[in-house]
Design an enzyme around this catalytic site. Structure first.
Site, PDB file in Angstrom:
ATOM      1  CD  GLN A 178      21.650 -18.601 -38.301  1.00  0.00           C
ATOM      2  OE1 GLN A 178      22.127 -19.724 -38.355  1.00  0.00           O
ATOM      3  NE2 GLN A 178      21.207 -17.974 -39.378  1.00  0.00           N
ATOM      4  N   GLY A 307      15.984 -24.527 -37.427  1.00  0.00           N
ATOM      5  CA  GLY A 307      16.125 -25.945 -37.750  1.00  0.00           C
ATOM      6  C   GLY A 307      17.497 -26.235 -38.322  1.00  0.00           C
ATOM      7  N   GLY A 308      17.858 -25.434 -39.318  1.00  0.00           N
ATOM      8  CA  GLY A 308      19.141 -25.663 -39.959  1.00  0.00           C
ATOM      9  C   GLY A 308      19.631 -24.409 -40.631  1.00  0.00           C
ATOM     10  CG  MET A 309      22.875 -21.061 -41.197  1.00  0.00           C
ATOM     11  SD  MET A 309      21.690 -20.006 -42.101  1.00  0.00           S
ATOM     12  CE  MET A 309      22.746 -19.342 -43.390  1.00  0.00           C
ATOM     13  CG  ASN A 311      26.584 -21.755 -41.634  1.00  0.00           C
ATOM     14  OD1 ASN A 311      26.299 -20.634 -42.054  1.00  0.00           O
ATOM     15  ND2 ASN A 311      26.224 -22.166 -40.430  1.00  0.00           N
ATOM     16  CG  HIS A 334      15.610 -26.618 -46.617  1.00  0.00           C
ATOM     17  ND1 HIS A 334      14.522 -26.093 -47.275  1.00  0.00           N
ATOM     18  CD2 HIS A 334      16.304 -25.563 -46.147  1.00  0.00           C
ATOM     19  CE1 HIS A 334      14.557 -24.773 -47.193  1.00  0.00           C
ATOM     20  NE2 HIS A 334      15.638 -24.425 -46.507  1.00  0.00           N
ATOM     21  CG  HIS A 338      19.876 -23.279 -48.706  1.00  0.00           C
ATOM     22  ND1 HIS A 338      19.266 -22.258 -49.403  1.00  0.00           N
ATOM     23  CD2 HIS A 338      19.122 -23.475 -47.594  1.00  0.00           C
ATOM     24  CE1 HIS A 338      18.183 -21.862 -48.728  1.00  0.00           C
ATOM     25  NE2 HIS A 338      18.074 -22.587 -47.636  1.00  0.00           N
ATOM     26  NE  ARG A 595      13.265 -26.406 -36.129  1.00  0.00           N
ATOM     27  CZ  ARG A 595      12.977 -27.454 -36.886  1.00  0.00           C
ATOM     28  NH1 ARG A 595      13.047 -28.663 -36.376  1.00  0.00           N
ATOM     29  NH2 ARG A 595      12.626 -27.278 -38.141  1.00  0.00           N
ATOM     30  CE  LYS A 597       8.265 -26.085 -38.436  1.00  0.00           C
ATOM     31  NZ  LYS A 597       8.710 -27.154 -39.350  1.00  0.00           N
TER      32      LYS A 597
HETATM   33  N1  BES Z   1      18.496 -20.216 -44.384  1.00  0.00           N
HETATM   34  C1  BES Z   1      17.467 -20.746 -43.559  1.00  0.00           C
HETATM   35  C2  BES Z   1      17.519 -20.258 -42.154  1.00  0.00           C
HETATM   36  C3  BES Z   1      17.373 -18.771 -41.959  1.00  0.00           C
HETATM   37  C4  BES Z   1      16.500 -18.031 -42.737  1.00  0.00           C
HETATM   38  C5  BES Z   1      18.092 -18.136 -40.982  1.00  0.00           C
HETATM   39  C6  BES Z   1      16.395 -16.669 -42.544  1.00  0.00           C
HETATM   40  C7  BES Z   1      17.969 -16.775 -40.786  1.00  0.00           C
HETATM   41  C8  BES Z   1      17.129 -16.032 -41.589  1.00  0.00           C
HETATM   42  C9  BES Z   1      17.478 -22.275 -43.546  1.00  0.00           C
HETATM   43  O1  BES Z   1      17.869 -22.842 -44.743  1.00  0.00           O
HETATM   44  C10 BES Z   1      16.072 -22.741 -43.303  1.00  0.00           C
HETATM   45  O2  BES Z   1      15.236 -22.461 -44.105  1.00  0.00           O
HETATM   46  N2  BES Z   1      15.832 -23.454 -42.212  1.00  0.00           N
HETATM   47  C11 BES Z   1      14.526 -23.988 -41.863  1.00  0.00           C
HETATM   48  C12 BES Z   1      14.414 -25.435 -42.199  1.00  0.00           C
HETATM   49  C13 BES Z   1      13.774 -25.783 -43.487  1.00  0.00           C
HETATM   50  C14 BES Z   1      13.576 -27.275 -43.584  1.00  0.00           C
HETATM   51  C15 BES Z   1      12.538 -25.041 -43.822  1.00  0.00           C
HETATM   52  C16 BES Z   1      14.350 -23.869 -40.375  1.00  0.00           C
HETATM   53  O3  BES Z   1      15.314 -23.515 -39.695  1.00  0.00           O
HETATM   54  O4  BES Z   1      13.266 -24.144 -39.885  1.00  0.00           O
HETATM   55 ZN    ZN Z   2      16.464 -22.591 -46.248  1.00  0.00          ZN
END
Ligand code: BES
Ligand code: ZN
Length: 644
Positions: A178, A307-309, A311, A334, A338, A595, A597
């Site tokens: 990551q 949640g997601g990245m 890449n 989402h 990107h 996660r 969150k």
């Molecule tokens: N690019 C982000 C993840 C991220 C942000 C990793 C900053 C490291 C530093 C990714 O696109 C993201 O925003 N993921 C969210 C999900 C989204 C639906 C809001 C997440 O992981 O909760």
């Molecule tokens: Zn994002």
């Protein structure tokens, strides 16, 4: 009053100075406006920012002036010893005749460096906190290649090495990276700033039988040699470098989309993501062609901290969105979005993070509106607005961290990141859409993505572009927007759009009646979506009786919901109300899902509850090892009071 877009590009000027300057400018402008009697419209005076003038405080590299073009990564992944080692081979053009190339590293061991095939004396500076150590490699004006032989450290922040027990199938070890925001440097010596792009190729050696995947062109089958080759022809910044190694399987969705997951997860994942092929088409209809070839999703083991990245070509995601009813696929929307906002047009520095995430949240909701209807999307908007409000309350309504343009100087960008860039960012764009009109705004965005494709953008570049292309002579529109307040001011501006609250009217009414004693079985709901259930639970008071929780559980089975967002909210209520019946399910949740969150609010809530501290410590001792190093870092603080 006229608008003057201010820039914080001179990062050496102290904040107080900037604030004073702003106040002065505002004073001056308002008095000017007053005495001029507002008869004559003054042209807006925008500070034009030379795109090369910005400073990225989070990289030590000088690659912006050396022109780093291509990386060939040739490494071996040693799963047993948890180490990546090999060579990062850079193709450069020393256009400005620099004496050295400086690369970012974080706890890397540098074995040797070669320039144009000849061994040179490199120098590795001391460690600067989270920034790591600058690696200096002497260059000649004519130098074209730089090879760095290296190994990763034991605490590489980008890497999570999983034992078989920490995977879904529990049979083979697993590795994933990551890299965002500044962790690419912990597994590749590289110019690790979002403003520097390069293409890459790779040869990755992994234990036989395992599959390797990257943010690049991938194969869909395991090969016998354990050697995998990758190619990424589009230039990307280092934070989009990604690698995963494990016992993985692939299932196609359509010709250009598919899903990878562990064997025991692949069928569920394939079902959940049925509409992802159509989603890419929907995104293209909105904002122009998808420029990355394939779009695949990799479902990671449960400890994935986010949640997601996004890449490129291969979104990494948490298995906690495999709800069994496709109710959490907006997360894929989402990450897919990107591919335009972020991967194609990239924030120049982490201070401009809203250009990545605010745009993407906006785009995500537009995709969901297209696919699921306006009501569905408006509920997402409303839930997002609630997140924005609570973040602003939490940070303080005049906190500097609530500006869209962030100031992360002297801080780890990870610490400065919260919902503001996401939710204040997308609400600002929604205001632009509502004020300019959807057609006009969409055309503008298509043009913006097209004209800035594969480039980096500062907040000021965007604002200037918008002022010229979207607003132009429309001074009425310019006035209405209050751009400065949004971008260079705190809190939620008064013209922030909010719609969708009325969609939850029935939910609110039912909640009120339930709290007044109505049997939940008599509630008027018909087929509520996960959004409605989430809103229903969010609005519950801090104090409820365990018996009320019991009633709700009997009627709606929250304890066993497959929707992780709803589950997390429910467990928070369970902790608050001592609803013990939910604890075994909550423990299962915390034992697998890593996660941040979810785990951070749950442990925080336990620590706040009278009898919860003991439970938090007991559970954390048991499951700490399942969490990602970054999650461990914050949970160590929440549960153990340990500062890293
Ligand atoms: N690019 C982000 C993840 C991220 C942000 C990793 C900053 C490291 C530093 C990714 O696109 C993201 O925003 N993921 C969210 C999900 C989204 C639906 C809001 C997440 O992981 O909760
Ligand atoms: Zn994002």
């Amino acid at each position: 009053m006229e608008f003057k877009l201010m820039t914080t590009r001179n990062q050496n000027v102290p904040m107080t100075y900037f604030l004073r300057k702003t106040a002065l400018a505002l004073l001056l402008l308002s008095s000017l406006a007053a005495c001029k009697n507002r008869k004559k419209e003054q042209p807006s005076t925008l500070i034009k920012v030379d795109p090369k003038e910005w400073v990225d405080e989070h990289t030590l590299s000088n690659a912006d002036s050396v022109n780093v073009k291509h990386l060939h990564l040739d490494v071996t992944v040693d799963m047993a010893n948890k180490q990546i080692g090999g060579c990062a081979f850079w193709t450069v053009a020393n256009d400005h005749g620099k004496k050295e190339l400086i690369l970012d590293t974080y706890e890397l061991t540098i074995d040797s460096t070669l320039v144009d095939g000849v061994k040179v004396e490199h120098r590795l500076d001391g460690v600067i906190k989270y920034l790591g150590s600058a690696l200096h490699i002497p260059l000649k004006e004519t130098s074209t290649t730089v090879a760095v032989y290296y190994r990763t450290g034991a605490n590489a922040k980008a890497l999570q090495w999983l034992s078989p027990m920490q995977t879904h199938d529990k049979k083979y070890p697993f590795l994933y990276t990551q890299s965002e925001a500044i962790y690419a440097r912990s597994w590749i010596p590289c110019p690790d700033g979002p403003g520097i792009r390069f293409t890459y190729s790779a040869r990755i050696k992994v234990p036989k039988g395992l599959m390797a995947l990257m943010s690049a062109r991938n194969s869909d089958v395991v090969n016998d040699s354990g050697i995998y080759h990758f190619k990424m022809e589009q230039p990307i910044p280092a934070y989009l470098m990604a690698l995963a190694v494990g016992d993985l399987e692939f299932r196609g969705i359509d010709e250009r989309t598919g899903v990878y997951a562990e064997k025991g997860m692949i069928d569920k994942a394939r079902w959940e993501f049925e509409n992802v092929g159509r989603m890419v088409g929907t995104a293209e209809q909105l904002y122009g062609p998808y420029r990355w070839g394939r779009y695949d999703v990799l479902v990671l083991p449960p400890g994935f901290p986010i949640g997601g990245m996004e890449n490129p070509k291969l979104t990494f995601c948490t298995p906690s969105i495999i709800a069994g009813d496709r109710s959490l696929v907006s997360l894929i929307a989402h990450e897919l979005a990107h591919s335009w906002s972020g991967n194609l047009v990239t924030n120049a520095t982490w201070n401009d993070f809203w250009l990545n995430e605010g745009f993407t949240n906006y785009f995500e909701r537009r995709i969901m509106e297209q696919m699921m209807g306006a009501q569905y999307a408006d509920m997402l908007w409303e839930l997002g607005y609630q997140d924005l409000e609570s973040t602003v309350t939490h940070l303080g309504a005049d906190s500097r961290d609530t500006w869209l343009k962030l100031d992360l100087k002297g801080r780890d960008p990870d610490d400065g990141l919260n919902d503001i860039p996401y939710e204040k960012g997308c609400h600002f764009l929604r205001l632009l859409e509502k004020s300019a009109g959807r057609d006009r705004f969409d055309k503008f965005l298509v043009k913006y993505f097209d004209s800035h494709a594969f480039r980096t953008v500062t907040t000021e570049t965007f604002l200037n572009y918008m002022d010229t292309v979207l607003i132009g002579k429309d001074t009425v529109l310019r006035k209405k927007l209050n751009i400065n307040e949004w971008v260079y001011g705190p809190g939620i501006p008064t013209n922030c759009p909010r719609a969708g609250h009325e969609l939850f009217g029935k939910v609110d009414a039912d909640r009120t009646k339930f709290l007044a004693g109505m049997d939940p079985k008599e509630m008027t709901f018909v087929n509520w979506s996960a959004h409605e259930w989430l809103h229903f639970l969010r609005g519950m008071p801090e104090s409820m009786m365990p018996s009320q929780m019991n009633q709700l559980d009997d009627a709606f089975h929250f304890t066993t919901t497959g929707n992780s967002e709803v589950a997390c909210m429910w467990f928070i209520l369970a902790i608050r109300t001592n609803y013990f019946q939910a604890y075994p399910a909550m423990e299962r949740f915390l034992s697998t899902i890593g996660r941040r969150k979810f785990v951070e609010p749950l442990y925080t809530e336990m620590m706040r509850a009278p009898a919860g501290e003991e439970m938090a410590k007991r559970l954390y001792a048991k499951y700490r090892q399942n969490y990602h190093p970054l999650a461990q870092e914050s949970l160590d603080e929440i549960v153990l009071g340990k500062h890293h």
